[in-house]
Design a protein around this motif. Sequence first.
Motif, PDB file in Angstrom:
ATOM      1  N   GLY A 208      49.568  44.755  99.281  1.00 36.68           N
ATOM      2  CA  GLY A 208      48.294  44.558  98.597  1.00 36.68           C
ATOM      3  C   GLY A 208      47.487  43.444  99.234  1.00 36.68           C
ATOM      4  O   GLY A 208      46.262  43.547  99.397  1.00 36.68           O
ATOM      5  N   TRP A 209      48.167  42.361  99.611  1.00 36.82           N
ATOM      6  CA  TRP A 209      47.494  41.241 100.290  1.00 36.82           C
ATOM      7  C   TRP A 209      46.932  41.682 101.635  1.00 36.82           C
ATOM      8  O   TRP A 209      45.805  41.322 102.006  1.00 36.82           O
ATOM      9  CB  TRP A 209      48.484  40.096 100.464  1.00 36.82           C
ATOM     10  N   LEU A 210      47.705  42.474 102.380  1.00 41.09           N
ATOM     11  CA  LEU A 210      47.225  42.975 103.667  1.00 41.09           C
ATOM     12  C   LEU A 210      45.941  43.785 103.499  1.00 41.09           C
ATOM     13  O   LEU A 210      44.969  43.608 104.246  1.00 41.09           O
ATOM     14  CB  LEU A 210      48.293  43.857 104.327  1.00 41.09           C
ATOM     15  N   ALA A 211      45.943  44.673 102.534  1.00 38.78           N
ATOM     16  CA  ALA A 211      44.806  45.575 102.345  1.00 38.78           C
ATOM     17  C   ALA A 211      43.553  44.833 101.868  1.00 38.78           C
ATOM     18  O   ALA A 211      42.442  45.077 102.363  1.00 38.78           O
ATOM     19  CB  ALA A 211      45.172  46.669 101.351  1.00 38.78           C
ATOM     20  N   LYS A 212      43.717  43.908 100.928  1.00 37.29           N
ATOM     21  CA  LYS A 212      42.554  43.268 100.308  1.00 37.29           C
ATOM     22  C   LYS A 212      42.137  41.977 101.006  1.00 37.29           C
ATOM     23  O   LYS A 212      40.956  41.751 101.242  1.00 37.29           O
ATOM     24  CB  LYS A 212      42.853  42.984  98.827  1.00 37.29           C
ATOM     25  N   GLU A 213      43.118  41.144 101.320  1.00 38.77           N
ATOM     26  CA  GLU A 213      42.809  39.810 101.825  1.00 38.77           C
ATOM     27  C   GLU A 213      42.746  39.722 103.348  1.00 38.77           C
ATOM     28  O   GLU A 213      42.002  38.913 103.891  1.00 38.77           O
ATOM     29  CB  GLU A 213      43.839  38.803 101.309  1.00 38.77           C
ATOM     30  N   TYR A 214      43.518  40.530 104.026  1.00 32.34           N
ATOM     31  CA  TYR A 214      43.552  40.399 105.485  1.00 32.34           C
ATOM     32  C   TYR A 214      42.677  41.432 106.197  1.00 32.34           C
ATOM     33  O   TYR A 214      41.764  41.074 106.942  1.00 32.34           O
ATOM     34  CB  TYR A 214      44.992  40.503 106.002  1.00 32.34           C
ATOM     35  N   HIS A 215      42.938  42.699 105.965  1.00 35.54           N
ATOM     36  CA  HIS A 215      42.219  43.736 106.711  1.00 35.54           C
ATOM     37  C   HIS A 215      40.731  43.798 106.387  1.00 35.54           C
ATOM     38  O   HIS A 215      39.940  44.272 107.210  1.00 35.54           O
ATOM     39  CB  HIS A 215      42.858  45.106 106.446  1.00 35.54           C
ATOM     40  N   ASN A 216      40.340  43.331 105.230  1.00 40.33           N
ATOM     41  CA  ASN A 216      38.933  43.430 104.829  1.00 40.33           C
ATOM     42  C   ASN A 216      38.228  42.078 104.802  1.00 40.33           C
ATOM     43  O   ASN A 216      37.150  41.952 104.209  1.00 40.33           O
ATOM     44  CB  ASN A 216      38.829  44.101 103.454  1.00 40.33           C
ATOM     45  N   ARG A 217      38.816  41.107 105.458  1.00 41.74           N
ATOM     46  CA  ARG A 217      38.159  39.806 105.568  1.00 41.74           C
ATOM     47  C   ARG A 217      37.635  39.629 106.997  1.00 41.74           C
ATOM     48  O   ARG A 217      38.329  39.940 107.957  1.00 41.74           O
ATOM     49  CB  ARG A 217      39.125  38.675 105.220  1.00 41.74           C
ATOM     50  N   LYS A 218      36.419  39.115 107.131  1.00 43.22           N
ATOM     51  CA  LYS A 218      35.806  38.953 108.450  1.00 43.22           C
ATOM     52  C   LYS A 218      36.652  38.038 109.326  1.00 43.22           C
ATOM     53  O   LYS A 218      37.023  36.942 108.925  1.00 43.22           O
ATOM     54  CB  LYS A 218      34.387  38.390 108.300  1.00 43.22           C
ATOM     55  N   HIS A 219      36.942  38.502 110.539  1.00 41.23           N
ATOM     56  CA  HIS A 219      37.744  37.741 111.488  1.00 41.23           C
ATOM     57  C   HIS A 219      36.813  36.895 112.350  1.00 41.23           C
ATOM     58  O   HIS A 219      35.820  37.392 112.898  1.00 41.23           O
ATOM     59  CB  HIS A 219      38.555  38.700 112.363  1.00 41.23           C
ATOM     60  N   GLU A 221      36.961  35.612 115.314  1.00 42.55           N
ATOM     61  CA  GLU A 221      36.802  35.957 116.725  1.00 42.55           C
ATOM     62  C   GLU A 221      36.202  37.340 116.920  1.00 42.55           C
ATOM     63  O   GLU A 221      35.546  37.610 117.927  1.00 42.55           O
ATOM     64  CB  GLU A 221      38.150  35.861 117.442  1.00 42.55           C
ATOM     65  N   LEU A 222      36.411  38.244 115.967  1.00 40.43           N
ATOM     66  CA  LEU A 222      35.884  39.599 116.096  1.00 40.43           C
ATOM     67  C   LEU A 222      34.438  39.715 115.628  1.00 40.43           C
ATOM     68  O   LEU A 222      33.693  40.578 116.097  1.00 40.43           O
ATOM     69  CB  LEU A 222      36.747  40.576 115.278  1.00 40.43           C
ATOM     70  N   GLY A 223      34.050  38.880 114.660  1.00 42.33           N
ATOM     71  CA  GLY A 223      32.716  38.983 114.083  1.00 42.33           C
ATOM     72  C   GLY A 223      32.614  40.091 113.063  1.00 42.33           C
ATOM     73  O   GLY A 223      31.532  40.386 112.545  1.00 42.33           O
ATOM     74  N   THR A 224      33.727  40.727 112.765  1.00 43.68           N
ATOM     75  CA  THR A 224      33.793  41.787 111.750  1.00 43.68           C
ATOM     76  C   THR A 224      35.207  41.787 111.174  1.00 43.68           C
ATOM     77  O   THR A 224      36.034  40.960 111.565  1.00 43.68           O
ATOM     78  CB  THR A 224      33.453  43.160 112.366  1.00 43.68           C
ATOM     79  N   THR A 225      35.494  42.690 110.261  1.00 38.63           N
ATOM     80  CA  THR A 225      36.843  42.731 109.701  1.00 38.63           C
ATOM     81  C   THR A 225      37.761  43.499 110.645  1.00 38.63           C
ATOM     82  O   THR A 225      37.301  44.368 111.410  1.00 38.63           O
ATOM     83  CB  THR A 225      36.847  43.427 108.332  1.00 38.63           C
ATOM     84  N   PRO A 226      39.076  43.229 110.610  1.00 39.70           N
ATOM     85  CA  PRO A 226      40.001  44.002 111.436  1.00 39.70           C
ATOM     86  C   PRO A 226      39.895  45.504 111.193  1.00 39.70           C
ATOM     87  O   PRO A 226      39.944  46.291 112.143  1.00 39.70           O
ATOM     88  CB  PRO A 226      41.369  43.451 111.022  1.00 39.70           C
ATOM     89  N   LEU A 227      39.733  45.903 109.937  1.00 36.68           N
ATOM     90  CA  LEU A 227      39.682  47.329 109.623  1.00 36.68           C
ATOM     91  C   LEU A 227      38.430  47.984 110.198  1.00 36.68           C
ATOM     92  O   LEU A 227      38.489  49.107 110.735  1.00 36.68           O
ATOM     93  CB  LEU A 227      39.735  47.538 108.110  1.00 36.68           C
ATOM     94  N   GLU A 228      37.282  47.306 110.106  1.00 28.97           N
ATOM     95  CA  GLU A 228      36.056  47.860 110.676  1.00 28.97           C
ATOM     96  C   GLU A 228      36.164  47.950 112.194  1.00 28.97           C
ATOM     97  O   GLU A 228      35.696  48.915 112.802  1.00 28.97           O
ATOM     98  CB  GLU A 228      34.848  47.007 110.272  1.00 28.97           C
ATOM     99  N   ARG A 229      36.762  46.946 112.810  1.00 28.29           N
ATOM    100  CA  ARG A 229      36.952  46.999 114.271  1.00 28.29           C
ATOM    101  C   ARG A 229      37.868  48.162 114.639  1.00 28.29           C
ATOM    102  O   ARG A 229      37.644  48.863 115.636  1.00 28.29           O
ATOM    103  CB  ARG A 229      37.553  45.665 114.753  1.00 28.29           C
ATOM    104  N   TRP A 230      38.893  48.389 113.847  1.00 27.68           N
ATOM    105  CA  TRP A 230      39.820  49.493 114.078  1.00 27.68           C
ATOM    106  C   TRP A 230      39.079  50.839 114.021  1.00 27.68           C
ATOM    107  O   TRP A 230      39.312  51.716 114.857  1.00 27.68           O
ATOM    108  CB  TRP A 230      40.940  49.445 113.036  1.00 27.68           C
ATOM    109  N   LYS A 231      38.208  50.983 113.057  1.00 29.11           N
ATOM    110  CA  LYS A 231      37.526  52.259 112.845  1.00 29.11           C
ATOM    111  C   LYS A 231      36.607  52.637 114.006  1.00 29.11           C
ATOM    112  O   LYS A 231      36.317  53.817 114.207  1.00 29.11           O
ATOM    113  CB  LYS A 231      36.729  52.212 111.543  1.00 29.11           C
ATOM    114  N   THR A 232      36.156  51.651 114.781  1.00 27.53           N
ATOM    115  CA  THR A 232      35.285  51.975 115.914  1.00 27.53           C
ATOM    116  C   THR A 232      36.022  52.764 116.991  1.00 27.53           C
ATOM    117  O   THR A 232      35.382  53.435 117.809  1.00 27.53           O
ATOM    118  CB  THR A 232      34.700  50.695 116.541  1.00 27.53           C
ATOM    119  N   ASP A 233      37.351  52.694 117.002  1.00 28.94           N
ATOM    120  CA  ASP A 233      38.146  53.412 118.007  1.00 28.94           C
ATOM    121  C   ASP A 233      38.971  54.546 117.395  1.00 28.94           C
ATOM    122  O   ASP A 233      39.909  55.038 118.022  1.00 28.94           O
ATOM    123  CB  ASP A 233      39.097  52.437 118.722  1.00 28.94           C
TER     124      ASP A 233
END
Length: 310
Positions: A208-219, A221-233
């Motif tokens: 639950g922490w991974l899904a809500k707090e980590y993957h959907n929080r702006k990174h 160095e990326l300038g976006t969330t990990p999940l959004e960056r993942w979706k581009t590929d």
Amino acid sequence: VLQRAEALRREQPSRSINKLMSILENEGVDTEALAERTLARQLARLGATKERLKKGAGSHQRWEQDFANDLWQGDTSHGVWLRDPQNPKKVKKTKLIVFIDDASRVCPHAEFYFDEQLPSLVDCFGKALLKRGKPCRMLFDNAWIYHSTTLASMSAELGIEISFCRPRAPQGKGKVERFIRTVQESFFNEAARANVEDLSELNKLFQGWLAKEYHNRKHSELGTTPLERWKTDIQRISLVTNEELRRALLLRVKRMVQPNTSTVSIEGRDYQLSTHFAGQEVEVRWNPEFIDTVEVWQFGERVEVAALFK
């Protein structure tokens, strides 16, 4: 004189100031007016100290892969303390096994276990593959668990390359180490406040922490969330089916089929093959948790399923 001393130190960082002075004198350099403390201070100003050169300061540049699943970094670390399921009166430290995608910082899968043995690593890796597809390459440190033949054959079956950090130089997997530090600084406190009692509850809270707090929080160095960056590929991701994973997890060994009985022996158990395999070499693949049958392979193809001889 200083330029020559710096070159000698960079050539061999372990050389002491006294040794550098000696080499300079042997080369005919007049060091009469040069104090050792002065030379040491000047070399430090130039960044040519023994400690700095041995650590290779500045030689590890920041980098990242171009696309998701080009590279996964894997690692393990100490986890939180829980009640020992074998002895509830005692506590036992968990182990966190982690995989991180280099380009997107998405965590394909991470899970707490009570050990960091091979079955736990393979379980975590399998779950990561089913969730996020297969990476082109994986990067590990040189811990013995990552050199197992099971992990090597599993990766080869799926077409995944395994790489290792150079000995005593783990800087290449800094992203997974940074993720682990984030887990320790953020999730560990959350788990403590929740008074988690068992491993299943801990992992449910962690996912639950991974899904809500980590993957959907702006990174940062990326300038976006990990999940959004993942979706581009997402169009580039190569998915793994349950059947592909099952085949990859099979243990395998080459055996000569007994010419008289057409059987092969695996871990003290005999399996009956068709008579036309008698005297031939075959590759036997099996799941150690299901020993009633084994797969028989020859020339890269599955040719038969052999039953346990009873």
